[in-house]
Design an enzyme around this catalytic site. Structure first.
Site, PDB file in Angstrom:
ATOM      1  N   ARG A 196       1.100  -5.985  -9.689  1.00 48.57           N
ATOM      2  CA  ARG A 196       1.512  -5.491  -8.362  1.00 48.57           C
ATOM      3  C   ARG A 196       1.572  -6.607  -7.324  1.00 48.57           C
ATOM      4  O   ARG A 196       2.036  -6.388  -6.211  1.00 48.57           O
ATOM      5  CB  ARG A 196       0.599  -4.336  -7.903  1.00 48.57           C
ATOM      6  CG  ARG A 196      -0.834  -4.721  -7.662  1.00 48.57           C
ATOM      7  CD  ARG A 196      -1.670  -3.520  -7.207  1.00 48.57           C
ATOM      8  NE  ARG A 196      -3.053  -3.903  -6.925  1.00 48.57           N
ATOM      9  CZ  ARG A 196      -3.902  -3.208  -6.208  1.00 48.57           C
ATOM     10  NH1 ARG A 196      -3.537  -2.048  -5.686  1.00 48.57           N
ATOM     11  NH2 ARG A 196      -5.136  -3.624  -5.996  1.00 48.57           N
ATOM     12  N   GLN A 209      -8.365  -6.964  -8.345  1.00 47.53           N
ATOM     13  CA  GLN A 209      -8.499  -5.541  -8.676  1.00 47.53           C
ATOM     14  C   GLN A 209      -7.149  -5.008  -9.161  1.00 47.53           C
ATOM     15  O   GLN A 209      -6.111  -5.346  -8.601  1.00 47.53           O
ATOM     16  CB  GLN A 209      -8.960  -4.829  -7.392  1.00 47.53           C
ATOM     17  CG  GLN A 209      -8.557  -3.388  -7.235  1.00 47.53           C
ATOM     18  CD  GLN A 209      -9.732  -2.424  -7.314  1.00 47.53           C
ATOM     19  OE1 GLN A 209     -10.755  -2.735  -7.920  1.00 47.53           O
ATOM     20  NE2 GLN A 209      -9.598  -1.273  -6.727  1.00 47.53           N
ATOM     21  N   ARG A 252       0.848  -1.208   0.000  1.00 49.60           N
ATOM     22  CA  ARG A 252       0.000   0.000   0.000  1.00 49.60           C
ATOM     23  C   ARG A 252       0.874   1.245   0.000  1.00 49.60           C
ATOM     24  O   ARG A 252       1.323   1.714   1.043  1.00 49.60           O
ATOM     25  CB  ARG A 252      -0.910  -0.024   1.224  1.00 49.60           C
ATOM     26  CG  ARG A 252      -1.747   1.221   1.407  1.00 49.60           C
ATOM     27  CD  ARG A 252      -2.828   1.371   0.379  1.00 49.60           C
ATOM     28  NE  ARG A 252      -3.876   0.373   0.519  1.00 49.60           N
ATOM     29  CZ  ARG A 252      -4.823   0.163  -0.413  1.00 49.60           C
ATOM     30  NH1 ARG A 252      -4.842   0.867  -1.533  1.00 49.60           N
ATOM     31  NH2 ARG A 252      -5.743  -0.756  -0.235  1.00 49.60           N
ATOM     32  N   HIS A 289       0.280   4.011 -10.403  1.00 49.32           N
ATOM     33  CA  HIS A 289      -0.695   4.453  -9.379  1.00 49.32           C
ATOM     34  C   HIS A 289       0.034   5.164  -8.234  1.00 49.32           C
ATOM     35  O   HIS A 289       0.014   4.729  -7.074  1.00 49.32           O
ATOM     36  CB  HIS A 289      -1.397   3.182  -8.888  1.00 49.32           C
ATOM     37  CG  HIS A 289      -2.576   3.351  -8.011  1.00 49.32           C
ATOM     38  ND1 HIS A 289      -2.562   4.084  -6.845  1.00 49.32           N
ATOM     39  CD2 HIS A 289      -3.830   2.849  -8.116  1.00 49.32           C
ATOM     40  CE1 HIS A 289      -3.760   4.008  -6.274  1.00 49.32           C
ATOM     41  NE2 HIS A 289      -4.542   3.263  -7.030  1.00 49.32           N
ATOM     42  N   GLU A 309      -2.388   9.394 -10.855  1.00 48.42           N
ATOM     43  CA  GLU A 309      -2.108   8.162 -11.594  1.00 48.42           C
ATOM     44  C   GLU A 309      -2.147   8.382 -13.099  1.00 48.42           C
ATOM     45  O   GLU A 309      -3.096   8.955 -13.619  1.00 48.42           O
ATOM     46  CB  GLU A 309      -3.153   7.104 -11.213  1.00 48.42           C
ATOM     47  CG  GLU A 309      -3.300   6.934  -9.705  1.00 48.42           C
ATOM     48  CD  GLU A 309      -4.524   6.110  -9.331  1.00 48.42           C
ATOM     49  OE1 GLU A 309      -4.887   5.186 -10.079  1.00 48.42           O
ATOM     50  OE2 GLU A 309      -5.133   6.409  -8.283  1.00 48.42           O
TER      51      GLU A 309
HETATM   52  C1  BG6 Z   1      -7.791   3.983  -7.528  1.00 50.75           C
HETATM   53  C2  BG6 Z   1      -9.229   3.730  -7.887  1.00 50.75           C
HETATM   54  O1  BG6 Z   1      -7.027   3.990  -8.693  1.00 50.75           O
HETATM   55  O2  BG6 Z   1      -7.319   2.946  -6.678  1.00 50.75           O
HETATM   56  C3  BG6 Z   1     -10.052   3.606  -6.618  1.00 50.75           C
HETATM   57  O3  BG6 Z   1      -9.708   4.792  -8.706  1.00 50.75           O
HETATM   58  C4  BG6 Z   1      -9.468   2.536  -5.710  1.00 50.75           C
HETATM   59  O4  BG6 Z   1     -11.404   3.301  -6.962  1.00 50.75           O
HETATM   60  C5  BG6 Z   1      -8.019   2.866  -5.449  1.00 50.75           C
HETATM   61  O5  BG6 Z   1     -10.196   2.494  -4.502  1.00 50.75           O
HETATM   62  C6  BG6 Z   1      -7.292   1.878  -4.555  1.00 50.75           C
HETATM   63  O6  BG6 Z   1      -7.418   0.580  -5.027  1.00 50.75           O
HETATM   64  P1  BG6 Z   1      -6.801  -0.614  -4.218  1.00 50.75           P
HETATM   65  O7  BG6 Z   1      -7.168  -1.856  -4.969  1.00 50.75           O
HETATM   66  O8  BG6 Z   1      -5.319  -0.421  -4.194  1.00 50.75           O
HETATM   67  O9  BG6 Z   1      -7.389  -0.559  -2.842  1.00 50.75           O
END
Ligand code: BG6
Length: 298
Positions: free
Chosen positions: A99, A94, A73, A169, A272
């Site tokens: 990653r 997601q 994170r 990101h 991002e």
């Molecule tokens: C962003 C998205 O890029 O990443 C958000 O637009 C999302 O919707 C955020 O919550 C974090 O994503 P993750 O999977 O790292 O918790």
């Protein structure tokens, strides 16, 4: 130890060193006269950046898990080969698999102008396990000069075209989210994810007063992150992307995330370089696509 082997093969005295870090992950430490950066081989993720003796530029959650299968994170996660949830299979992770994959070292070198470069490749077996992605290669070149530049190259080695999405990101560390502004997205339309993806118009610079999750559309512009409390401005430029995403989870959402410190939202903002479902890139057989982001301390 993996880092010993890597140092023999790819270490460069005074510029590039491999070290073991938390949870047995290996990290590449790079430096030049202008700054330093650290990259995790898990995720191919930059976790630290400092330029010109200034304070650290990237935010990493103190509660981040460094656990295989989970994303780190903070820093610069590599989202690939899709952005957000997968379009048809909710069981797929997601932001894709890059990653949460291991990356290997392809090359390290010193370039003119005191630039240090590391080239990494995402685990091919992991990519090949993804239906439709077998044979597609993913390489990340990280160059520390006066700036930090990331080039994420998708190579289509297949016989048919592929459609790729993703993002660099980047989590920027800020002194106080209430006192920052992002310039460069004025007069741009965005889709507001927190308001049913409604299309809205950005008049002036962006300031943050609550949870923010926006996809700025049809923009290749540089962003300037102005951190008034830190008296620091950063330029964030990009190539190979038509969408810029701004994200801050604010208080309630960050409390819901186990790896996000409760007040962490005050110290970060994500800018991002993205390729979202709206503007995914088609890559013809034998062709490449490069998604880049450059961070400059102004
Ligand atoms: C962003 C998205 O890029 O990443 C958000 O637009 C999302 O919707 C955020 O919550 C974090 O994503 P993750 O999977 O790292 O918790």
């Amino acid at each position: 130890m993996l880092s010993n082997v890597l140092n023999v093969q790819y270490g460069i005295q005074g510029s590039i060193e491999f070290k073991e870090g938390g949870a047995g992950f290996s990290f590449v430490h790079i430096k030049n006269a202008n700054g330093e950066a650290v990259i995790s081989l898990y995720g191919g993720q930059v976790t630290h950046l400092q330029l010109k003796d200034d304070e650290p530029i990237l935010w990493v959650s103190p509660l981040s898990e460094f656990t295989p299968g989970k994303a780190i994170r903070g820093g610069i996660p590599i989202c690939w080969p899709w952005f957000g949830p997968h379009s048809s299979d909710p069981l797929l992770p997601q932001h894709g698999i890059a990653r949460i994959s291991n990356w290997s070292v392809v090359n390290t070198c010193l370039l003119e102008g005191d630039q240090v470069r590391v080239i990494l490749r995402c685990d091919q077996d992991r990519i090949d396990q993804l239906a439709k992605w077998e044979g597609v290669e993913l390489e990340l070149s990280i160059t520390l000069g006066k700036t930090l530049r990331l080039d994420l190259c998708t190579r289509n080695r297949k016989r048919e075209a592929i459609v790729v999405g993703g993002a660099l990101h980047t989590y920027f560390r800020v002194e106080d989210i209430h006192q920052i502004a992002v310039q460069g997205l004025e007069s741009t339309h965005y889709r507001d994810k927190l308001d049913q993806y409604k299309r809205k118009f950005q008049e002036g610079g962006v300031v943050f007063t609550g949870e923010t999750d926006r996809e700025y559309l049809d923009t290749k512009s540089d962003c300037i992150l102005i951190d008034k409390a830190k008296s620091r401005s950063l330029k964030v430029s990009k190539e190979g992307s038509n969408t810029t995403v701004l994200w801050n989870p604010w208080q309630v959402r960050s409390e819901e995330m186990a790896d996000f410190s409760d007040n962490g939202f005050k110290q970060m903002v994500c800018i991002e370089a993205a390729i979202t479902a709206n503007d995914e890139q088609i890559i013809a057989p034998g062709e490449n696509h490069i998604l880049s982001q450059t961070i400059t301390l102004l």
